[in-house]
Structures are given as structure tokens and as C-alpha cells.
Design a protein around this motif. Sequence first.
Motif, PDB file in Angstrom:
ATOM      1  N   GLY A 293      31.323  64.256  31.160  1.00 30.12           N
ATOM      2  CA  GLY A 293      30.880  64.061  29.787  1.00 30.12           C
ATOM      3  C   GLY A 293      30.878  65.355  28.998  1.00 30.12           C
ATOM      4  N   ALA A 294      30.486  66.443  29.648  1.00 25.72           N
ATOM      5  CA  ALA A 294      30.484  67.747  28.984  1.00 25.72           C
ATOM      6  C   ALA A 294      31.900  68.153  28.594  1.00 25.72           C
ATOM      7  CB  ALA A 294      29.857  68.790  29.898  1.00 25.72           C
ATOM      8  N   ARG A 311      26.603  59.038  14.683  1.00 27.12           N
ATOM      9  CA  ARG A 311      25.719  57.875  14.621  1.00 27.12           C
ATOM     10  C   ARG A 311      25.331  57.387  16.013  1.00 27.12           C
ATOM     11  NH1 ARG A 311      26.928  52.458  14.199  1.00 27.12           N
ATOM     12  NH2 ARG A 311      29.133  52.914  13.817  1.00 27.12           N
ATOM     13  N   GLU A 312      26.319  57.327  16.924  1.00 26.55           N
ATOM     14  CA  GLU A 312      26.037  56.851  18.283  1.00 26.55           C
ATOM     15  C   GLU A 312      27.080  57.429  19.238  1.00 26.55           C
ATOM     16  OE1 GLU A 312      24.694  52.627  19.665  1.00 26.55           O
ATOM     17  OE2 GLU A 312      26.881  52.644  19.808  1.00 26.55           O
ATOM     18  N   ILE A 313      26.660  57.674  20.467  1.00 30.23           N
ATOM     19  CA  ILE A 313      27.565  58.159  21.515  1.00 30.23           C
ATOM     20  C   ILE A 313      27.457  57.216  22.710  1.00 30.23           C
ATOM     21  CG2 ILE A 313      28.132  60.059  23.077  1.00 30.23           C
ATOM     22  CD1 ILE A 313      26.692  61.934  21.081  1.00 30.23           C
ATOM     23  N   ARG A 314      28.593  56.684  23.129  1.00 33.23           N
ATOM     24  CA  ARG A 314      28.631  55.824  24.320  1.00 33.23           C
ATOM     25  C   ARG A 314      29.395  56.571  25.419  1.00 33.23           C
ATOM     26  NH1 ARG A 314      29.531  52.893  19.961  1.00 33.23           N
ATOM     27  NH2 ARG A 314      31.798  53.034  20.168  1.00 33.23           N
ATOM     28  N   LEU A 315      28.750  56.730  26.541  1.00 36.84           N
ATOM     29  CA  LEU A 315      29.369  57.426  27.661  1.00 36.84           C
ATOM     30  C   LEU A 315      29.518  56.445  28.817  1.00 36.84           C
ATOM     31  CD1 LEU A 315      28.531  61.028  28.835  1.00 36.84           C
ATOM     32  CD2 LEU A 315      29.249  59.262  30.426  1.00 36.84           C
ATOM     33  N   PHE A 316      30.761  56.055  29.093  1.00 38.82           N
ATOM     34  CA  PHE A 316      31.075  55.136  30.186  1.00 38.82           C
ATOM     35  C   PHE A 316      31.345  55.975  31.440  1.00 38.82           C
ATOM     36  CE2 PHE A 316      32.239  53.248  26.194  1.00 38.82           C
ATOM     37  CZ  PHE A 316      31.857  51.921  26.299  1.00 38.82           C
ATOM     38  N   LEU A 382      24.225  55.595  28.105  1.00 39.69           N
ATOM     39  CA  LEU A 382      24.993  55.616  29.351  1.00 39.69           C
ATOM     40  C   LEU A 382      25.344  54.198  29.760  1.00 39.69           C
ATOM     41  CD1 LEU A 382      22.971  58.259  31.441  1.00 39.69           C
ATOM     42  CD2 LEU A 382      24.877  58.631  29.849  1.00 39.69           C
ATOM     43  N   ILE A 383      26.635  53.975  30.013  1.00 42.48           N
ATOM     44  CA  ILE A 383      27.115  52.630  30.348  1.00 42.48           C
ATOM     45  C   ILE A 383      27.839  52.689  31.694  1.00 42.48           C
ATOM     46  CG2 ILE A 383      28.588  50.709  29.624  1.00 42.48           C
ATOM     47  CD1 ILE A 383      28.271  51.812  26.740  1.00 42.48           C
ATOM     48  N   PRO A 384      27.366  51.974  32.713  1.00 40.73           N
ATOM     49  CA  PRO A 384      28.041  51.996  34.018  1.00 40.73           C
ATOM     50  C   PRO A 384      29.453  51.441  33.915  1.00 40.73           C
ATOM     51  CG  PRO A 384      25.851  50.976  34.170  1.00 40.73           C
ATOM     52  CD  PRO A 384      26.168  51.108  32.714  1.00 40.73           C
ATOM     53  N   ASP A 385      30.397  52.170  34.488  1.00 40.79           N
ATOM     54  CA  ASP A 385      31.799  51.751  34.473  1.00 40.79           C
ATOM     55  C   ASP A 385      32.445  52.160  35.797  1.00 40.79           C
ATOM     56  OD1 ASP A 385      34.447  51.184  34.101  1.00 40.79           O
ATOM     57  OD2 ASP A 385      34.662  52.271  32.216  1.00 40.79           O
ATOM     58  N   PRO A 386      32.488  51.251  36.772  1.00 42.95           N
ATOM     59  CA  PRO A 386      33.046  51.591  38.084  1.00 42.95           C
ATOM     60  C   PRO A 386      34.491  52.049  38.039  1.00 42.95           C
ATOM     61  CG  PRO A 386      31.816  49.533  38.184  1.00 42.95           C
ATOM     62  CD  PRO A 386      31.949  49.891  36.724  1.00 42.95           C
ATOM     63  N   SER A 387      35.216  51.695  36.976  1.00 44.10           N
ATOM     64  CA  SER A 387      36.637  52.063  36.908  1.00 44.10           C
ATOM     65  C   SER A 387      36.842  53.563  36.736  1.00 44.10           C
ATOM     66  CB  SER A 387      37.326  51.324  35.754  1.00 44.10           C
ATOM     67  OG  SER A 387      36.920  51.842  34.500  1.00 44.10           O
ATOM     68  N   THR A 388      35.795  54.299  36.402  1.00 44.52           N
ATOM     69  CA  THR A 388      35.930  55.746  36.210  1.00 44.52           C
ATOM     70  C   THR A 388      35.803  56.520  37.516  1.00 44.52           C
ATOM     71  OG1 THR A 388      33.568  56.017  35.730  1.00 44.52           O
ATOM     72  CG2 THR A 388      35.025  55.600  33.858  1.00 44.52           C
ATOM     73  N   GLY A 394      39.705  60.512  44.991  1.00 41.02           N
ATOM     74  CA  GLY A 394      39.126  61.726  44.423  1.00 41.02           C
ATOM     75  C   GLY A 394      38.935  61.682  42.919  1.00 41.02           C
ATOM     76  N   LYS A 395      38.910  60.483  42.330  1.00 40.69           N
ATOM     77  CA  LYS A 395      38.768  60.342  40.884  1.00 40.69           C
ATOM     78  C   LYS A 395      37.293  60.187  40.536  1.00 40.69           C
ATOM     79  CE  LYS A 395      39.761  56.946  37.229  1.00 40.69           C
ATOM     80  NZ  LYS A 395      40.388  55.624  36.966  1.00 40.69           N
ATOM     81  N   ARG A 396      36.819  61.026  39.613  1.00 38.99           N
ATOM     82  CA  ARG A 396      35.429  60.947  39.181  1.00 38.99           C
ATOM     83  C   ARG A 396      35.344  61.431  37.749  1.00 38.99           C
ATOM     84  NH1 ARG A 396      31.004  63.657  43.090  1.00 38.99           N
ATOM     85  NH2 ARG A 396      31.903  65.441  42.043  1.00 38.99           N
ATOM     86  N   GLY A 397      35.511  60.509  36.799  1.00 33.66           N
ATOM     87  CA  GLY A 397      35.586  60.906  35.403  1.00 33.66           C
ATOM     88  C   GLY A 397      34.650  60.117  34.518  1.00 33.66           C
ATOM     89  N   CYS A 398      35.044  59.963  33.259  1.00 30.32           N
ATOM     90  CA  CYS A 398      34.241  59.204  32.306  1.00 30.32           C
ATOM     91  C   CYS A 398      35.084  58.905  31.070  1.00 30.32           C
ATOM     92  CB  CYS A 398      32.980  59.973  31.904  1.00 30.32           C
ATOM     93  SG  CYS A 398      33.282  61.328  30.739  1.00 30.32           S
ATOM     94  N   ARG A 399      34.523  58.106  30.188  1.00 30.25           N
ATOM     95  CA  ARG A 399      35.120  57.842  28.871  1.00 30.25           C
ATOM     96  C   ARG A 399      34.011  57.970  27.838  1.00 30.25           C
ATOM     97  NH1 ARG A 399      36.277  53.198  29.753  1.00 30.25           N
ATOM     98  NH2 ARG A 399      35.117  51.858  28.314  1.00 30.25           N
ATOM     99  N   VAL A 400      34.254  58.722  26.787  1.00 33.76           N
ATOM    100  CA  VAL A 400      33.245  58.946  25.747  1.00 33.76           C
ATOM    101  C   VAL A 400      33.754  58.395  24.424  1.00 33.76           C
ATOM    102  CG1 VAL A 400      31.987  60.687  24.414  1.00 33.76           C
ATOM    103  CG2 VAL A 400      32.277  60.979  26.886  1.00 33.76           C
TER     104      VAL A 400
END
Length: 473
Positions: A293-294, A311-316, A382-388, A394-400
Motif C-alpha cells: 500500500g505504501a 474523499r475515500e481510499i480503498r485498499l484491496f 481495508l478490503i480483503p482480496d485473496p487474489s492479491t 511469491g506474490k504479495r501485493g495490493c490494489r489501491v
Amino acid sequence: MAPTTRAGGLPMNRNLSERFTQFLSDLRYQDLPASTVEYTKLLVLDYFASAAAGYKVNQATNRALQSVFGAMQGAEQSPVLFDSRRYPAEHAAFLNAAYTHGADMDDGHRVLGGHPGGPVISAALAAASTAGTLTGEELILAIVCGYEAMIRIGAAIQPGHLERGFHSTGTTGTIGAAVAACKLRGVSEDTLFRAFSLATVQASGLMSVTESGQSAKPLNSARAAYTGMLCAALAQAGVAAPVNPLESPKGFFHAFGGESLRPEAITDALGQRFEINGCYIKPYPTCRATHPGAEAALILREQIPDLRQIREIRLFIYPRAIFIAGDKANHVPQEAEQCKFSIAYALACVLHHANIRVDEDIIRFTPQRAQEVLEICRKVQLIPDPSTEDVLAGKRGCRVEIDLQDGRTLRQTIILPKGDPEVPMSFDDVRAKLAACADGLMTPQAQDRLYQAVTSLERQKPYQDLVAEINRT
């Protein structure tokens, strides 16, 4: 007749624990690829940067540890970072490992789900200080073997190990520390096996430490280093140990594994792939789960000239990240210890000033000083998203996604954050990290001497004690 062998040259007629410890016992420096030697040195340099940060950040716990261990009597064997005294080797390993994990800036491994440097390198440095004349090559080999033991066993029991509440830094770290200490003591294969086995019996560590911020978490790393050293000494003194430490119905796999148990991870490409090369290095003094996320925030902030327009931040992000660093109590931190385990705070800091600074954002944090950052935290969902996440890949990411007042929505996906082996930090990067973390503890000249000593480690004959070198300044 020679025993039948399988991949990695391991005899088929011995149990998995015996075959693995035989490999570790037989491994020599000449077996290591040049890339593994170089990466090991990079992690050693990072170890000292992380220890400096932890020494400064976790001051209350460090003072308590110094008081307790300083009052204990024992042989004056091994140096402790930033301390003029010498301690029993096991105590030195404990204290150095506590410092190294004190800011949560130490290296880690995605599949292991833990931090090898604290327990393994701390044990190796303490063992090296009592082992007589050594070479830098021997220290590098011991560290590689400790990482190999810790990470491969961790890979065999994750992710079920974490899901059951265990902290692999403490559990498998005990085994890695024991192996590293044994390699530097030049013990026999049988002695290494018994130290390995005793370490499985003594392994411990729970993730509940994250509920106290960072204060107690370094104790898992520290205790692993201490206990691994102790197991090596006990085995060398002749203490017997279980003969099936991993595989027994009463053994390590049964106690610490789960439905995801994969014993084959221990022998997969053994001797062909060294797990230390798969470790990541942290650019920020926060839990690794906060870094995707950073990094997304670092990219998106260039498109937001006025942060008040958010206004809003969604972090998957993957559920394990939320489990580790998404606790509601830490979401908008009120104390410094909460900052390191807040995904929202890490993202907000980087949006606000493009960094997460050891001194300003962690050590000197107060809600009053960080008002603007905390206001951003309140806008993060914070929104759980197993696809990340894909553990095996070795994949460990996010979508903002960031909604702005003008109607725009900014989006950024991070697959792998900087510092992962696929997006590596360089020696220059880690040298800069050392400068930032050690400011006030080490002069620039002392930092340069340490850098030269670490980068020439394989050429040191004899090995120069790196901890003593730091304390000399």
C-alpha cells in the motif's frame, strides 16, 4: 553398499530430518553460487541497519532487556551492539536479535512468513565470537545454512502455521539459529542433528505479540537466537534428542503444521536453490504487510496536488495482511508502537510526505504531530482480496483506489513491493538505509568502515568481529 539416493544426493533409507541435516552438515562454502554469497553480504549489511533502527525505536523494551541481562552474571564472551560490555554468547545473541527486530525493519521471506536475520545472524555472530579463528567464508556459510533450515521448514508448514497463531520467526528461527551456531563450531553431523532436533522441541512463538504493538514482538526473534545457541551447546555436550523430530506423531510437523503441510518443500531443489536468495529487504520501518500500500501511495501521490481533495481510499489486500497489520485498534494509531502495524498509517505517511521515517514517523510520533497523516488514515478502507496473494508463486501485493472530490478515481496495483528479490534493493540502497537508521548511533566514518568490512567479508582471513568493529567507534 552405498545407500540409494534421491534428488539432492540424500539417502533414501534415512528419515527426512536426518537427510536434511546431512545436507546441511556436508555443505561447504565452495558449493555456494557467487550470487548467494553476494546476497548474504547484502543481508548482513541490512541486519546492522535494522538493528540500529530497532535499538532507537524500541527503547522501553530495550532498556528493560539491558537491565535484566546486565544484572545476570556469566562469562564475558560476546559483544552486544552499541554496548561496551561482553555477555555470555547466548545472552548476546538474545539482545542483538531483539534490537534487530525492534523496528520491524529486518529482512523476511514471503513463504516463511517470518524474519530470518534476527535469530540466524545474531546466533552466527555470537557463535563466531567464541569459536576461535574463523574466516569470513565460514561465517557466510553458517548464515546460509541457518536460513536454509529456517525457511525450508517454514515453507513446509505455512500458511497453516500462521493461521493457527504461530510466529515463524520464533518457531523455525530456533532451528535456523541452532544450525548456524553448529556450523561455526565445526560439529559432527550427529551433533548437528541433535541440535536441530532439540531446537524443534524448544521452538515457540505466538503472533499474539502483535497485539502489544512492537514491544513484545522482538522477544520471539531474541528467544529463538538464544534457544538455538543453547541447543547447539547442549548437543555438543552430548545431550540426546528425539530421532524423528519433524515426522513423529508427537513431533514438529504435527504440532506446528496444519492441513497445508508440505514436507516436500524441504527437499525441493535442495542444493540447487538457496532460500536466502528469496528474502526481501524492507525500505520502511513497518510490517511488510504495509509495504504494498505504501508503494502504491508513492506512485499515486504525484497525481494528487492537494491531499485535502481525497474523499475515500480503498485498499484491496490479501487477508493475511489484514490479519497481521489491519487490526482496527491500530488503524488510526494513537501510540508509536501501533504505527508499525497499521496498513492505513503506512499508506498515509507516504501519501503525505513520500516516506515512513524512523525518527519522525515512529520514534517521535504523537497524534498531535501527525494530525494530517491520521486524517488520511480515517479515509482508508481495508478490503480483503485473496487474489492479491499467491504464496507459492511469491506474490504479495495490493490494489489501491483513491476517490477525489473532482470525481476522478485513481488506481494503482502493486504485485511485488520494492525490496522483494524480484525488485531488489542494491548495496547503495542498503547503505542509505544504514545511514538513515544509524544516524546518532554511528558516525558516517564508522558506517563506511562497517560497509567495507561487510562487502569484503568473504576475503577476511581471519574474520574480523563485525559487532566489535561497530562498538570500537
